[in-house]
Design a protein around this motif. Structure first.
Motif, short mmCIF file in Angstrom:
data_model
loop_
_atom_site.label_atom_id
_atom_site.label_comp_id
_atom_site.label_asym_id
_atom_site.label_seq_id
_atom_site.Cartn_x
_atom_site.Cartn_y
_atom_site.Cartn_z
N ARG A 45 0.87 -1.18 0.00
CA ARG A 45 0.00 0.00 0.00
C ARG A 45 0.91 1.23 0.00
O ARG A 45 1.95 1.23 0.67
CB ARG A 45 -0.87 -0.01 1.26
N PHE A 46 0.53 2.26 -0.76
CA PHE A 46 1.33 3.49 -0.80
C PHE A 46 0.83 4.46 0.27
O PHE A 46 -0.37 4.55 0.54
CB PHE A 46 1.27 4.13 -2.19
N GLY A 47 1.78 5.18 0.88
CA GLY A 47 1.48 6.05 2.01
C GLY A 47 0.90 7.39 1.61
O GLY A 47 0.80 7.71 0.42
N PRO A 48 0.52 8.20 2.61
CA PRO A 48 -0.17 9.48 2.35
C PRO A 48 0.69 10.51 1.62
O PRO A 48 0.13 11.40 0.96
CB PRO A 48 -0.53 9.97 3.76
N ASP A 49 2.02 10.40 1.71
CA ASP A 49 2.89 11.38 1.02
C ASP A 49 3.12 11.03 -0.43
O ASP A 49 3.67 11.82 -1.20
CB ASP A 49 4.29 11.41 1.67
N ALA A 50 2.76 9.81 -0.81
CA ALA A 50 3.09 9.33 -2.16
C ALA A 50 2.23 10.02 -3.21
O ALA A 50 1.07 10.37 -2.96
CB ALA A 50 2.86 7.81 -2.24
#
Ligand SMILES: NC(=O)c1ccc[n+]([C@@H]2O[C@H](COP(=O)([O-])OP(=O)(O)OC[C@H]3O[C@@H](n4cnc5c(N)ncnc54)[C@H](O)[C@@H]3O)[C@@H](O)[C@H]2O)c1
Length: 402
Positions: free
Chosen positions: A254-259
């Motif tokens: 899963r990609f994080g909120p900053d990505a």
């Protein structure tokens, strides 16, 4: 134009040692505008015939069996570290302490701890670093990254990455250092998954959570002596030894909120024993407005589908050309393709530009730590069956939201 000569030291003259050397030699031809001329000063390999080869064929002024002589040489400004994995941390830390900028092959360490130790040494010494994450530099990847960043695909929803190679698909494929835990660390995780983890983070941003599983398909192989042959060799009737690390790894990410691709999910897989794919390093990226597909086996092509309406919805095959990344430095027009070694020339260009201080487009030691966290988490998750959160790594060059 100012002109800078940069003294190069090489540690280890295997496959990557040769490729790095050719990359340095190509710089004045491919990028004359930089005014940078690498000078091959000294190369080290414990195998005497390889040390001789570096001096007599590759063009180093001197050669040695002891890598410490490379780091101590006053004419060496930058060092390429192309040794087997177990030496990376030791040599990387020594290079930093000697005040030398270094371009180091992946994986930088046998796990996060070793990689972080190199990071600390490099930061303390203030030296420029660059990592052998060559797939970043493929012109089609640079174009794909730009299309993702400018919103052409809409919101990125999911991805699929499969780095499938057949270099050990043959059961009698050589038991090189890559299969030994002490010499290599993890197996295909460090070897190919690290590349894939870096590539997707470069294009899409930091991964925040992973779960993984691994398997070993061929448990014993014929022993190969260090410094002889390549890991593609097949040995019939040799003495067998145990394979100590994984042939296959699969992950959910899963990609994080900053990505740039915040909230996107997907799968990453790597294999060194696939039958069929030769070096099929494939990424697929799906968004609400379009999709992209790239495979290293067709490195100069990008499959692009943009738009959801009309009869012609679907993938279009586009050839990399002068508008893509560094393509125009190598070929004048689309259709005449670049190859693997050219990616290393781009990598050398980014490293040397960073060394002389003009631009900092290189991958760096923080990117290596970030990829190692994903690899380690996959291995740990394969044992526990749990999801693992990846802590952010300051200083990375991943695609972060503006
Ligand atoms: N970026 C990429 O796509 C890519 C591709 C292949 C390999 N690699 C990485 O490059 C590194 C080297 O891989 P390779 O395929 O070139 O390996 P290789 O086996 O071809 O060469 C390794 C060399 O290291 C030498 N060596 C061993 N101990 C040494 C010592 N103490 N001092 C100096 N030299 C020593 C060996 O004699 C040999 O010549 C690995 O970390 C690998 O993961 C990266």
């Amino acid at each position: 134009m100012t002109h800078t000569t940069v003294g190069v030291g090489l540690i280890s003259v295997g496959w990557m040692g040769k490729v790095h050397s050719r990359a340095y030699q190509s710089i004045p031809v491919v990028y004359p505008e930089l005014g940078i001329t690498p000078r091959l000063v000294i190369a080290a390999d414990t195998e005497p015939s390889r040390a001789d080869y570096a001096r007599d064929v590759l063009g180093y002024a001197e050669s040695t069996l002891d890598y410490h002589e490379v780091l101590a040489h006053p004419d060496v400004d930058v060092v390429s570290i192309c040794a087997p994995n177990f030496l990376h941390a030791e040599i990387g830390i020594a290079a930093a302490r000697a005040g030398k900028a270094f371009w180091i092959e992946k994986p930088v360490g046998r796990g996060v701890d070793e990689t972080t130790a190199v990071e600390t040494a490099a930061v303390d010494a203030g030296v420029v670093t660059s990592i052998g994450f060559n797939y970043r530099h493929a012109p089609a990847i640079e174009k794909a990254k730009a299309l993702i960043a400018d919103g052409s695909l809409g919101r990125i929803t999911n991805i699929r990455g499969t780095f499938f190679a057949d270099y050990s698909a043959e059961p009698n494929g050589a038991l090189s250092w890559r299969f030994n835990r002490k010499l290599a660390g993890s197996g295909v995780l460090g070897d190919l998954m690290g590349h894939l983890a870096d590539l997707v983070q470069y294009m899409l941003g930091p991964v925040s959570d992973v779960t993984g599983m691994t398997s070993t398909i061929h448990t014993h192989r014929p022993i190969q002596k260090m410094g002889t042959g390549t890991h593609f060799d097949v040995i019939e009737g040799g003495e067998m030894g145990p394979v100590e690390n994984e042939d296959y790894a699969g992950m959910l990410v899963r990609f994080g909120p900053d990505a740039v691709a915040a909230g996107a999910v997907g799968t990453l897989e790597a294999s060194r024993v696939a039958v069929g794919p030769r070096a099929s390093y494939n990424v697929e990226i799906y968004g609400t407005e379009g999709s992209l597909m790239w495979d290293f086996e067709r490195m100069n092509e990008l499959q692009v589908a943009i738009g959801r309406k009309g009869d012609l919805v679907g993938y279009q095959r586009v050839m990399a050309g002068p508008g893509f990344g560094d393509f125009s430095h190598f070929q004048p027009g689309a259709g005449t393709g670049m190859g693997f070694d050219d990616l290393k020339v781009v990598e050398a260009r980014k490293f040397l530009e960073s060394y002389v201080g003009s631009r900092h487009l290189n991958s760096n030691i923080h990117d290596a730590v970030s990829a190692a966290k994903i690899v380690d988490a996959a291995e740990k998750s394969a044992e526990t069956g749990q999801w693992i959160a990846i802590t952010p790594t300051p200083g990375v060059t991943s695609a972060i939201r503006a």
